[in-house]
Scaffold this motif. Structure first.
Motif, PDB file in Angstrom:
ATOM      1  N   PHE A   1      40.627  36.141  33.566  1.00  0.00           N
ATOM      2  CA  PHE A   1      41.635  36.633  34.499  1.00  0.00           C
ATOM      3  C   PHE A   1      41.062  36.945  35.880  1.00  0.00           C
ATOM      4  N   MET A   2      39.824  36.550  36.137  1.00  0.00           N
ATOM      5  CA  MET A   2      39.200  36.921  37.408  1.00  0.00           C
ATOM      6  C   MET A   2      39.896  36.276  38.602  1.00  0.00           C
ATOM      7  N   ASP A   3      40.464  35.074  38.423  1.00  0.00           N
ATOM      8  CA  ASP A   3      41.109  34.447  39.574  1.00  0.00           C
ATOM      9  C   ASP A   3      42.431  35.110  39.928  1.00  0.00           C
ATOM     10  N   ALA A   4      42.870  36.095  39.126  1.00  0.00           N
ATOM     11  CA  ALA A   4      44.042  36.893  39.472  1.00  0.00           C
ATOM     12  C   ALA A   4      43.658  38.148  40.258  1.00  0.00           C
ATOM     13  N   VAL A   5      42.370  38.340  40.531  1.00  0.00           N
ATOM     14  CA  VAL A   5      41.876  39.480  41.299  1.00  0.00           C
ATOM     15  C   VAL A   5      41.614  39.017  42.732  1.00  0.00           C
ATOM     16  N   PRO A   6      42.296  39.563  43.722  1.00  0.00           N
ATOM     17  CA  PRO A   6      42.086  39.106  45.101  1.00  0.00           C
ATOM     18  C   PRO A   6      40.621  39.193  45.526  1.00  0.00           C
ATOM     19  N   GLY A   7      40.082  38.058  45.927  1.00  0.00           N
ATOM     20  CA  GLY A   7      38.697  38.015  46.400  1.00  0.00           C
ATOM     21  C   GLY A   7      37.644  37.980  45.319  1.00  0.00           C
ATOM     22  N   GLU A   8      38.009  38.228  44.071  1.00  0.00           N
ATOM     23  CA  GLU A   8      37.074  38.214  42.936  1.00  0.00           C
ATOM     24  C   GLU A   8      35.794  39.006  43.236  1.00  0.00           C
ATOM     25  N   PRO A   9      35.897  40.259  43.689  1.00  0.00           N
ATOM     26  CA  PRO A   9      34.711  40.970  44.176  1.00  0.00           C
ATOM     27  C   PRO A   9      33.652  41.262  43.131  1.00  0.00           C
ATOM     28  N   GLU A  10      34.033  41.358  41.858  1.00  0.00           N
ATOM     29  CA  GLU A  10      33.062  41.718  40.818  1.00  0.00           C
ATOM     30  C   GLU A  10      32.690  40.539  39.931  1.00  0.00           C
TER      31      GLU A  10
END
Length: 364
Positions: free
Chosen positions: A181-190
């Motif tokens: 689900f990381m591509d649903a996090v804006p900017g993928e900071p972590e």
């Protein structure tokens, strides 16, 4: 086959909530972004059908994934979804002391158990918001040779700091980070995708959630070449179909990545609206801050509330099949504002038999 341990049905997933009785339900149980795949992606997949007479050739898709993450191609393995990757990891790696950090997606533990691997669990504390804090890191046994954790985690929607995840790495240990689900996090900071300085790191990515490709089955593994080689040796020939390969290549383009970024921002705004609505109900508490396209909530009599919601036309994901959770938990997918408002009105009605005092859910 269903894998059950400690009364947790590890093979129960959100699609079962929608399919159980054939009722027409608004789906808040499955975390695939609604309205997908987009037309341009459908067209790319459809165009690939003219090549079905040939065996799948994954070279172009593999190169596209590698370029997207700044890695050499030998660090990439394409898979029939992340679920296949968990099976390959369980079968191909010589892990004898695996640990799964829960609550999280249950397929990695199910795959390990099916492969005859005894699994130890580390349960994150709801009192700390299911965070991977120093105490949780210390709870992972030092002799663990395989550690699996999700980020952002399904079902808690917790985004763990990359620095905390790196503390789980050890020489001689495989650290599997499920970034479905990381591509649903804006900017993928972590995100740890593309990192080559973390020993034993394996990152799993999915294209089924953001792009609506659950029925096509496409994901990939990012790992060191030796691990990729071991996993590939356990993978059936031509495991990823030609249409799935076409989709993977298409989703790696700059235009597609920009579209995914826009969708992530929209999801964050819609999630904030859902959380604000939930906060107006006495006795309903959401795990915050949430980072995924879903939220985890706890309430009394959640099972009964879930059944009332079904009668009102909404499917929610039960939480008691996740180790570390119980029957008081529900997972809710983030949807558009109009759908969320309808759901909040239904939740207001579903809670009424068990709450003497209620707050009014928003109607606009």
């Amino acid at each position: 086959m269903r894998t059950r341990t400690d009364a947790h049905d590890l093979r129960h997933h959100g699609d079962a909530e929608v399919r159980d009785d054939g009722a027409e339900l608004t789906d808040l149980a499955v975390n695939v972004r609604p309205g997908t795949p987009p037309d341009w992606l459908r067209e790319r997949i459809a165009a690939s059908l003219t090549g079905l007479a040939a065996y799948p050739d994954g070279r172009a898709a593999r190169a596209a994934v590698a370029a997207r993450h700044g890695l050499p191609e030998e660090h990439v393995l394409l898979t029939a979804g992340v679920a296949e990757a968990f099976v390959l990891l369980a079968r191909a790696l010589p892990a004898r002391r695996p640990v799964v950090v829960h609550p999280q997606f249950t397929e990695p533990e199910a795959a390990l158990l099916d492969a005859g691997r005894p699994v130890r669990r580390v349960l994150l504390d709801p009192g700390t918001g299911f965070r991977l804090d120093p105490a949780a890191v210390a709870a992972v046994p030092e002799d663990a040779d395989l550690v699996v954790i999700g980020n952002p985690t399904n079902p808690t929607s917790v985004l763990h700091p990359a620095a905390a995840l790196r503390q789980l790495a050890r020489p001689g240990r495989t650290l599997v980070v499920d970034e479905a689900f990381m591509d649903a996090v804006p900017g993928e900071p972590e995100s740890l995708a593309g990192r080559r300085d973390v020993p034993g790191l394996v990152v799993l990515r999915s294209l089924t959630k953001t792009w609506g490709l659950a029925g096509l089955r496409i994901g990939y593994v990012l790992a060191d070449p030796a691990t990729v080689t071991a996993l590939a040796a356990a993978q059936p020939l031509w495991a990823v179909s030609t249409p799935a390969l076409a989709a993977a290549e298409a989703c790696m383009t700059p235009a597609a990545l920009a579209e995914a970024g826009t969708a992530a921002l929209r999801t964050a705004a819609e999630r904030a609206h859902l959380l604000a609505g939930l906060a107006r109900f006495d006795g309903v508490r959401a795990v915050e801050p949430a980072a995924g396209p879903f939220v985890l909530v706890t309430m009394e009599s959640a099972d009964a509330v879930r059944e009332r919601l079904r009668a009102l036309g909404f499917a929610a994901r039960r939480g008691d099949t996740f180790p570390g959770l119980g029957p008081q938990w529900l997972r809710l997918a983030v949807r558009d504002r109009a759908t969320t408002n309808r759901f909040l009105q239904a939740l207001d009605e579903a809670l009424s038999p068990t709450h003497d005092t209620r707050r009014t859910a928003p109607t606009a």
